[in-house]
Write a protein that holds these residues in place. Sequence first.
Motif, PDB file in Angstrom:
ATOM      1  N   GLU A  36      40.435  30.506  26.914  1.00  0.00           N
ATOM      2  CA  GLU A  36      39.533  31.925  26.702  1.00  0.00           C
ATOM      3  C   GLU A  36      38.578  32.238  27.658  1.00  0.00           C
ATOM      4  OE1 GLU A  36      39.855  32.599  21.911  1.00  0.00           O
ATOM      5  OE2 GLU A  36      38.371  31.299  22.656  1.00  0.00           O
ATOM      6  N   TYR A  37      37.877  31.408  28.109  1.00  0.00           N
ATOM      7  CA  TYR A  37      36.670  31.454  29.074  1.00  0.00           C
ATOM      8  C   TYR A  37      37.451  32.128  30.334  1.00  0.00           C
ATOM      9  CZ  TYR A  37      32.642  30.570  31.665  1.00  0.00           C
ATOM     10  OH  TYR A  37      31.401  30.614  32.471  1.00  0.00           O
ATOM     11  N   SER A  38      38.269  31.187  30.790  1.00  0.00           N
ATOM     12  CA  SER A  38      38.945  31.424  32.052  1.00  0.00           C
ATOM     13  C   SER A  38      39.603  33.070  32.169  1.00  0.00           C
ATOM     14  CB  SER A  38      39.950  30.561  32.399  1.00  0.00           C
ATOM     15  OG  SER A  38      40.624  30.835  33.414  1.00  0.00           O
ATOM     16  N   PHE A  39      40.468  33.605  31.024  1.00  0.00           N
ATOM     17  CA  PHE A  39      40.839  34.671  30.649  1.00  0.00           C
ATOM     18  C   PHE A  39      39.798  35.784  30.769  1.00  0.00           C
ATOM     19  CE2 PHE A  39      41.837  38.152  27.868  1.00  0.00           C
ATOM     20  CZ  PHE A  39      43.044  38.575  28.515  1.00  0.00           C
ATOM     21  N   TRP A  40      38.631  35.700  30.171  1.00  0.00           N
ATOM     22  CA  TRP A  40      37.579  36.679  30.106  1.00  0.00           C
ATOM     23  C   TRP A  40      37.076  36.869  31.344  1.00  0.00           C
ATOM     24  CZ3 TRP A  40      38.492  40.683  27.244  1.00  0.00           C
ATOM     25  CH2 TRP A  40      38.854  40.523  25.999  1.00  0.00           C
ATOM     26  N   ASN A  41      36.549  35.668  31.795  1.00  0.00           N
ATOM     27  CA  ASN A  41      36.112  35.690  33.456  1.00  0.00           C
ATOM     28  C   ASN A  41      37.204  36.243  34.477  1.00  0.00           C
ATOM     29  OD1 ASN A  41      33.510  34.656  33.180  1.00  0.00           O
ATOM     30  ND2 ASN A  41      34.313  32.596  33.207  1.00  0.00           N
ATOM     31  N   LYS A  42      38.299  36.007  34.421  1.00  0.00           N
ATOM     32  CA  LYS A  42      39.159  36.613  35.312  1.00  0.00           C
ATOM     33  C   LYS A  42      39.585  37.938  34.924  1.00  0.00           C
ATOM     34  CE  LYS A  42      42.034  32.359  36.231  1.00  0.00           C
ATOM     35  NZ  LYS A  42      43.389  31.994  36.073  1.00  0.00           N
ATOM     36  N   MET A  43      39.458  38.661  33.881  1.00  0.00           N
ATOM     37  CA  MET A  43      39.530  39.967  33.705  1.00  0.00           C
ATOM     38  C   MET A  43      37.954  40.869  34.024  1.00  0.00           C
ATOM     39  SD  MET A  43      42.546  40.684  32.567  1.00  0.00           S
ATOM     40  CE  MET A  43      42.403  42.269  31.962  1.00  0.00           C
ATOM     41  N   ALA A  44      37.262  40.160  33.842  1.00  0.00           N
ATOM     42  CA  ALA A  44      35.845  40.663  34.084  1.00  0.00           C
ATOM     43  C   ALA A  44      35.941  40.993  35.589  1.00  0.00           C
ATOM     44  CB  ALA A  44      34.608  40.152  33.773  1.00  0.00           C
ATOM     45  N   ASP A  45      36.271  39.628  36.228  1.00  0.00           N
ATOM     46  CA  ASP A  45      36.295  39.832  37.769  1.00  0.00           C
ATOM     47  C   ASP A  45      37.464  40.969  38.488  1.00  0.00           C
ATOM     48  OD1 ASP A  45      34.552  37.946  38.216  1.00  0.00           O
ATOM     49  OD2 ASP A  45      35.768  36.141  38.420  1.00  0.00           O
ATOM     50  N   TYR A  46      38.348  41.156  37.821  1.00  0.00           N
ATOM     51  CA  TYR A  46      39.522  41.906  38.143  1.00  0.00           C
ATOM     52  C   TYR A  46      38.939  43.272  38.023  1.00  0.00           C
ATOM     53  CZ  TYR A  46      43.717  44.597  38.064  1.00  0.00           C
ATOM     54  OH  TYR A  46      44.686  45.585  38.353  1.00  0.00           O
ATOM     55  N   PHE A  47      38.122  43.813  36.874  1.00  0.00           N
ATOM     56  CA  PHE A  47      37.375  45.050  36.870  1.00  0.00           C
ATOM     57  C   PHE A  47      35.904  44.943  37.529  1.00  0.00           C
ATOM     58  CE2 PHE A  47      40.686  45.169  33.551  1.00  0.00           C
ATOM     59  CZ  PHE A  47      41.223  46.542  33.641  1.00  0.00           C
ATOM     60  N   GLY A  48      35.917  44.089  38.422  1.00  0.00           N
ATOM     61  CA  GLY A  48      34.636  43.900  39.057  1.00  0.00           C
ATOM     62  C   GLY A  48      33.418  44.106  38.112  1.00  0.00           C
ATOM     63  N   GLU A  49      33.362  43.483  36.912  1.00  0.00           N
ATOM     64  CA  GLU A  49      32.186  43.404  36.043  1.00  0.00           C
ATOM     65  C   GLU A  49      31.634  42.067  36.196  1.00  0.00           C
ATOM     66  OE1 GLU A  49      29.347  44.728  33.769  1.00  0.00           O
ATOM     67  OE2 GLU A  49      31.039  46.010  34.202  1.00  0.00           O
ATOM     68  N   LEU A  50      30.127  41.937  36.421  1.00  0.00           N
ATOM     69  CA  LEU A  50      29.504  40.650  36.385  1.00  0.00           C
ATOM     70  C   LEU A  50      29.103  40.240  34.990  1.00  0.00           C
ATOM     71  CD1 LEU A  50      27.073  41.795  39.472  1.00  0.00           C
ATOM     72  CD2 LEU A  50      29.224  40.421  39.313  1.00  0.00           C
ATOM     73  N   ASP A  51      28.783  41.271  33.947  1.00  0.00           N
ATOM     74  CA  ASP A  51      28.382  40.778  32.993  1.00  0.00           C
ATOM     75  C   ASP A  51      29.550  40.644  31.927  1.00  0.00           C
ATOM     76  OD1 ASP A  51      26.973  40.374  30.361  1.00  0.00           O
ATOM     77  OD2 ASP A  51      26.692  42.640  29.935  1.00  0.00           O
ATOM     78  N   VAL A  52      29.984  39.352  31.501  1.00  0.00           N
ATOM     79  CA  VAL A  52      31.277  39.091  30.931  1.00  0.00           C
ATOM     80  C   VAL A  52      31.163  39.368  29.653  1.00  0.00           C
ATOM     81  CG1 VAL A  52      33.142  37.172  30.454  1.00  0.00           C
ATOM     82  CG2 VAL A  52      31.828  37.292  32.735  1.00  0.00           C
TER      83      VAL A  52
END
Length: 89
Positions: A36-52
């Motif tokens: 889950e941690y990896s998924f949400w971090n990858k999704m936040a990075d994909y959209f260019g968001e720093l605040d996960v």
Amino acid sequence: MEARRVPTGFRLMIFIFIFLLTFLLLRPSTPVTDAEYSFWNKMADYFGELDVEGFVGLALLITCPIFTIIVYQMVIRLAEKLIKMSVID
């Protein structure tokens, strides 16, 4: 013959149930697993968001109502068909 409709109280209960079920299934668990941690971090990075954490909240705020409305419409139509079939029989 007039089509029978699902009562408003049941509609409201169905909507709330679907929304809560969607929210509880999509939100990360309390001790976050590595997947889950990896998924949400990858999704936040994909959209260019720093605040996960903010991204997760915003994703749930957008995703849950959209999914709920779509599933709600399908459930209500199915319920109305079942009511109509029970009236005919």
